[in-house]
Design a protein around this motif. Structure first.
Motif, PDB file in Angstrom:
ATOM      1  N   ILE A  71     153.816 -45.281  97.357  1.00  0.00           N
ATOM      2  CA  ILE A  71     152.811 -46.376  96.864  1.00  0.00           C
ATOM      3  C   ILE A  71     151.561 -45.847  97.067  1.00  0.00           C
ATOM      4  CG2 ILE A  71     152.951 -47.523  99.142  1.00  0.00           C
ATOM      5  CD1 ILE A  71     152.568 -50.354  97.466  1.00  0.00           C
ATOM      6  N   ALA A  72     150.643 -45.909  96.369  1.00  0.00           N
ATOM      7  CA  ALA A  72     149.352 -45.169  96.385  1.00  0.00           C
ATOM      8  C   ALA A  72     148.502 -45.870  97.449  1.00  0.00           C
ATOM      9  CB  ALA A  72     148.540 -45.127  95.208  1.00  0.00           C
ATOM     10  N   TYR A  73     148.675 -46.934  97.800  1.00  0.00           N
ATOM     11  CA  TYR A  73     147.749 -47.848  98.952  1.00  0.00           C
ATOM     12  C   TYR A  73     148.055 -47.503 100.415  1.00  0.00           C
ATOM     13  CZ  TYR A  73     146.939 -49.941  94.398  1.00  0.00           C
ATOM     14  OH  TYR A  73     146.420 -50.300  93.230  1.00  0.00           O
ATOM     15  N   ASN A  74     147.131 -47.671 101.171  1.00  0.00           N
ATOM     16  CA  ASN A  74     147.482 -47.585 102.711  1.00  0.00           C
ATOM     17  C   ASN A  74     147.809 -48.894 103.062  1.00  0.00           C
ATOM     18  OD1 ASN A  74     144.648 -45.757 102.124  1.00  0.00           O
ATOM     19  ND2 ASN A  74     146.332 -44.734 103.742  1.00  0.00           N
ATOM     20  N   ALA A  75     147.580 -49.915 102.538  1.00  0.00           N
ATOM     21  CA  ALA A  75     147.838 -51.285 102.635  1.00  0.00           C
ATOM     22  C   ALA A  75     147.523 -52.147 101.650  1.00  0.00           C
ATOM     23  CB  ALA A  75     147.168 -51.882 103.865  1.00  0.00           C
ATOM     24  N   MET A  76     148.544 -53.409 101.173  1.00  0.00           N
ATOM     25  CA  MET A  76     148.225 -54.477 100.393  1.00  0.00           C
ATOM     26  C   MET A  76     148.239 -55.799 101.314  1.00  0.00           C
ATOM     27  SD  MET A  76     150.519 -53.374  96.881  1.00  0.00           S
ATOM     28  CE  MET A  76     149.457 -54.492  96.051  1.00  0.00           C
ATOM     29  N   VAL A  77     147.467 -56.557 100.603  1.00  0.00           N
ATOM     30  CA  VAL A  77     147.288 -57.841 101.110  1.00  0.00           C
ATOM     31  C   VAL A  77     147.636 -59.048 100.155  1.00  0.00           C
ATOM     32  CG1 VAL A  77     145.645 -59.399 102.366  1.00  0.00           C
ATOM     33  CG2 VAL A  77     145.414 -56.769 102.558  1.00  0.00           C
ATOM     34  N   CYS A  78     148.303 -59.801 100.790  1.00  0.00           N
ATOM     35  CA  CYS A  78     149.013 -60.758  99.509  1.00  0.00           C
ATOM     36  C   CYS A  78     148.061 -62.005  99.789  1.00  0.00           C
ATOM     37  CB  CYS A  78     150.519 -61.257  99.938  1.00  0.00           C
ATOM     38  SG  CYS A  78     150.558 -62.476 101.362  1.00  0.00           S
ATOM     39  N   PRO A  79     148.109 -62.917  98.792  1.00  0.00           N
ATOM     40  CA  PRO A  79     147.143 -64.214  98.880  1.00  0.00           C
ATOM     41  C   PRO A  79     147.126 -65.016 100.160  1.00  0.00           C
ATOM     42  CG  PRO A  79     148.274 -64.230  96.771  1.00  0.00           C
ATOM     43  CD  PRO A  79     148.871 -63.131  97.575  1.00  0.00           C
ATOM     44  N   HIS A  80     148.416 -64.941 100.673  1.00  0.00           N
ATOM     45  CA  HIS A  80     148.548 -65.606 101.982  1.00  0.00           C
ATOM     46  C   HIS A  80     148.186 -65.132 103.253  1.00  0.00           C
ATOM     47  CE1 HIS A  80     151.608 -66.555  98.897  1.00  0.00           C
ATOM     48  NE2 HIS A  80     151.156 -67.540  99.044  1.00  0.00           N
ATOM     49  N   GLY A  81     147.411 -63.792 103.149  1.00  0.00           N
ATOM     50  CA  GLY A  81     146.753 -63.220 104.287  1.00  0.00           C
ATOM     51  C   GLY A  81     147.631 -62.080 105.033  1.00  0.00           C
ATOM     52  N   TYR A  82     148.816 -61.857 104.277  1.00  0.00           N
ATOM     53  CA  TYR A  82     149.649 -60.979 105.103  1.00  0.00           C
ATOM     54  C   TYR A  82     149.219 -59.523 104.789  1.00  0.00           C
ATOM     55  CZ  TYR A  82     152.650 -64.628 106.877  1.00  0.00           C
ATOM     56  OH  TYR A  82     153.241 -65.719 107.515  1.00  0.00           O
ATOM     57  N   ARG A  87     151.159 -46.667 102.639  1.00  0.00           N
ATOM     58  CA  ARG A  87     151.379 -45.368 103.030  1.00  0.00           C
ATOM     59  C   ARG A  87     150.816 -45.565 104.775  1.00  0.00           C
ATOM     60  NH1 ARG A  87     149.390 -40.718  99.100  1.00  0.00           N
ATOM     61  NH2 ARG A  87     150.351 -41.420  97.147  1.00  0.00           N
ATOM     62  N   GLY A  88     150.033 -46.488 105.126  1.00  0.00           N
ATOM     63  CA  GLY A  88     149.749 -46.590 106.564  1.00  0.00           C
ATOM     64  C   GLY A  88     148.509 -45.771 106.920  1.00  0.00           C
ATOM     65  N   ALA A  89     148.488 -45.954 108.215  1.00  0.00           N
ATOM     66  CA  ALA A  89     147.219 -45.188 108.936  1.00  0.00           C
ATOM     67  C   ALA A  89     147.692 -43.599 108.964  1.00  0.00           C
ATOM     68  CB  ALA A  89     147.054 -45.828 110.389  1.00  0.00           C
ATOM     69  N   HIS A  90     146.602 -43.108 109.040  1.00  0.00           N
ATOM     70  CA  HIS A  90     146.476 -41.597 109.158  1.00  0.00           C
ATOM     71  C   HIS A  90     147.214 -40.832 107.970  1.00  0.00           C
ATOM     72  CE1 HIS A  90     144.513 -40.984 112.887  1.00  0.00           C
ATOM     73  NE2 HIS A  90     145.266 -41.715 113.512  1.00  0.00           N
ATOM     74  N   ARG A  91     147.493 -41.349 106.945  1.00  0.00           N
ATOM     75  CA  ARG A  91     147.999 -41.088 105.551  1.00  0.00           C
ATOM     76  C   ARG A  91     147.049 -40.925 104.620  1.00  0.00           C
ATOM     77  NH1 ARG A  91     150.675 -39.283 108.987  1.00  0.00           N
ATOM     78  NH2 ARG A  91     153.011 -39.542 109.422  1.00  0.00           N
ATOM     79  N   LYS A  92     146.707 -39.952 103.818  1.00  0.00           N
ATOM     80  CA  LYS A  92     145.761 -39.838 102.733  1.00  0.00           C
ATOM     81  C   LYS A  92     146.288 -40.736 101.697  1.00  0.00           C
ATOM     82  CE  LYS A  92     145.311 -36.113 100.324  1.00  0.00           C
ATOM     83  NZ  LYS A  92     144.846 -34.623  99.922  1.00  0.00           N
ATOM     84  N   THR A  93     145.384 -41.488 101.197  1.00  0.00           N
ATOM     85  CA  THR A  93     145.751 -42.367 100.000  1.00  0.00           C
ATOM     86  C   THR A  93     145.791 -41.544  98.593  1.00  0.00           C
ATOM     87  OG1 THR A  93     145.063 -44.472  98.667  1.00  0.00           O
ATOM     88  CG2 THR A  93     143.249 -42.852  99.219  1.00  0.00           C
ATOM     89  N   GLY A  94     146.310 -42.258  97.690  1.00  0.00           N
ATOM     90  CA  GLY A  94     146.546 -41.621  96.283  1.00  0.00           C
ATOM     91  C   GLY A  94     145.777 -42.637  95.375  1.00  0.00           C
ATOM     92  N   ALA A  95     145.149 -43.364  95.989  1.00  0.00           N
ATOM     93  CA  ALA A  95     144.418 -44.439  94.856  1.00  0.00           C
ATOM     94  C   ALA A  95     142.889 -44.505  94.474  1.00  0.00           C
ATOM     95  CB  ALA A  95     144.588 -45.842  95.454  1.00  0.00           C
ATOM     96  N   ASN A  96     142.013 -43.519  94.982  1.00  0.00           N
ATOM     97  CA  ASN A  96     140.713 -43.492  94.944  1.00  0.00           C
ATOM     98  C   ASN A  96     140.319 -42.734  93.891  1.00  0.00           C
ATOM     99  OD1 ASN A  96     140.285 -45.362  96.985  1.00  0.00           O
ATOM    100  ND2 ASN A  96     140.023 -43.824  98.430  1.00  0.00           N
TER     101      ASN A  96
END
Length: 358
Positions: A71-82, A87-96
């Motif tokens: 998955i390209a993002y380091n994190a995703m956030v849902c409408p409920h705030g989760y 990819r997580g921390a210390h991992r280069k993203t693929g999304a920018n």
């Protein structure tokens, strides 16, 4: 922070090792850039969010033109705030956009789109802020908060979300720090707890929430309700429960308005939930599913998929007529189980049925 680890949302393994990154200048905020159902923001639909993350990971892994490793993002956030760990921390993203942009910033994606759900919820903005603080504390992210369009030709993260970024990405109600279970000073707790199998706290939904509200009113702790208690936990429930906790002599984080097991049992006189699981109903046969099928078993299957968090492909909810959304949701469930990954065709067999209903 309401954090959902990769294992908790059912992440598939990366195609190959993710590139380590020691630090970044900051974080770039993204949106999905495609339709997101407005109904996803309803509290009762939170069970669909993990399936949506699985779908996005699957689409990225299948995109061989971009050759994503995950998955390209380091994190995703849902409408409920989760906050869902990507990819997580210390991992280069693929999304920018390109290697230099990916090196400079982490990427956090909010589940809002270019139609349907286009305005982030307050809980979601808090969640994006939580993700940013997490990447700062655990991933060496710097102070910059930018939108995807800053430095790359795109409309991402959409008008409403980008306007929030340009204001400095403030938490709703003021403040920019914090995160975790305790909200910023002067704020209200927006996390959840699970007690005896039932969820309590902001956004929780069910008859057990109504029961808590009625018990608070009965004990004269209902002054914050404007319309009376209901099945969805709101800030009013939190405020009333905090008053009740303080009456028990609790203080600080023990009186933040989110139930603990002891205070809940004192309020109700018992702990709801904890019923033993029912055995799976008998498998009705493979002929009940697939193109052309129209029966109650298809509806039961769909309802269970939604309950288990695998309903992201439904746009109008499960029904008796088999459709492509049913197949895709079954496929997602099959991919999440080691016993079923060898043949994720999206058609339930006896093992899929048993595991889904267990």
């Amino acid at each position: 922070m309401q954090f959902v680890s990769r294992s908790a949302w059912g992440a598939r393994p990366s195609r190959y090792a993710l590139a380590y990154i020691g630090s970044t200048r900051g974080v770039k905020v993204h949106y999905e850039g495609s339709p997101v159902p407005a109904a996803l923001a309803r509290p009762e639909n939170h069970g669909q969010c993990a399936g949506r993350v699985r779908d996005i990971q699957a689409s990225h892994l299948a995109n061989r033109d971009e050759d994503y490793s995950d998955i390209a993002y380091n994190a995703m956030v849902c409408p409920h705030g989760y906050v869902y760990e990507g990819r997580g921390a210390h991992r280069k993203t693929g999304a920018n956009g390109n290697q230099s942009l990916n090196q400079a910033h982490y990427a956090v994606c909010a589940m809002v789109g270019d139609s349907g759900l286009t305005n982030p919820t307050d809980a979601q903005l808090n969640g994006v802020r939580d993700a940013i603080e997490w990447l700062r504390s655990s991933g060496g992210a710097g102070s910059e908060i930018k939108g995807h369009r800053d430095g790359y030709a795109t409309s991402c993260p959409g008008g409403p979300l980008y306007a929030w970024v340009q204001r400095g990405a403030p938490r709703p109600g003021g403040g920019s720090g914090g995160g975790g279970g305790t909200p910023p000073t002067g704020g209200l707790a927006r996390y959840t707890v699970t007690i005896n199998g039932l969820v309590y706290g902001y956004g929780a939904h069910g008859d057990h929430v109504t029961a808590v509200g009625k018990a608070l009113v009965a004990k004269k702790f209902g002054r914050h309700y404007s319309e009376g208690p209901g099945p969805t936990w709101t800030d009013s429930d939190t405020e009333n429960y905090a008053d009740y906790q303080k009456s028990l002599g609790l203080s600080g984080s023990d009186a933040d308005g989110v139930p603990g097991e002891s205070s809940l049992k004192q309020l109700l006189g018992y702990l709801p939930g904890g019923t033993s699981a029912k055995p799976a109903p008998p498998f009705p046969g493979a002929d009940k599913f697939g193109p052309g099928s129209n029966n109650a078993y298809v509806t039961a299957l769909g309802n269970q998929l939604v309950k288990k968090g695998y309903g992201s492909h439904y746009t109008e909810g499960p029904g008796p007529r088999w459709g492509e959304a049913d197949r895709l949701n079954v496929r997602d469930f099959q991919l999440s189980r080691a016993e079923l990954r060898g043949d994720p065709d999206g058609i339930p067999g006896p093992t899929t049925w048993r595991l889904l209903f267990s």
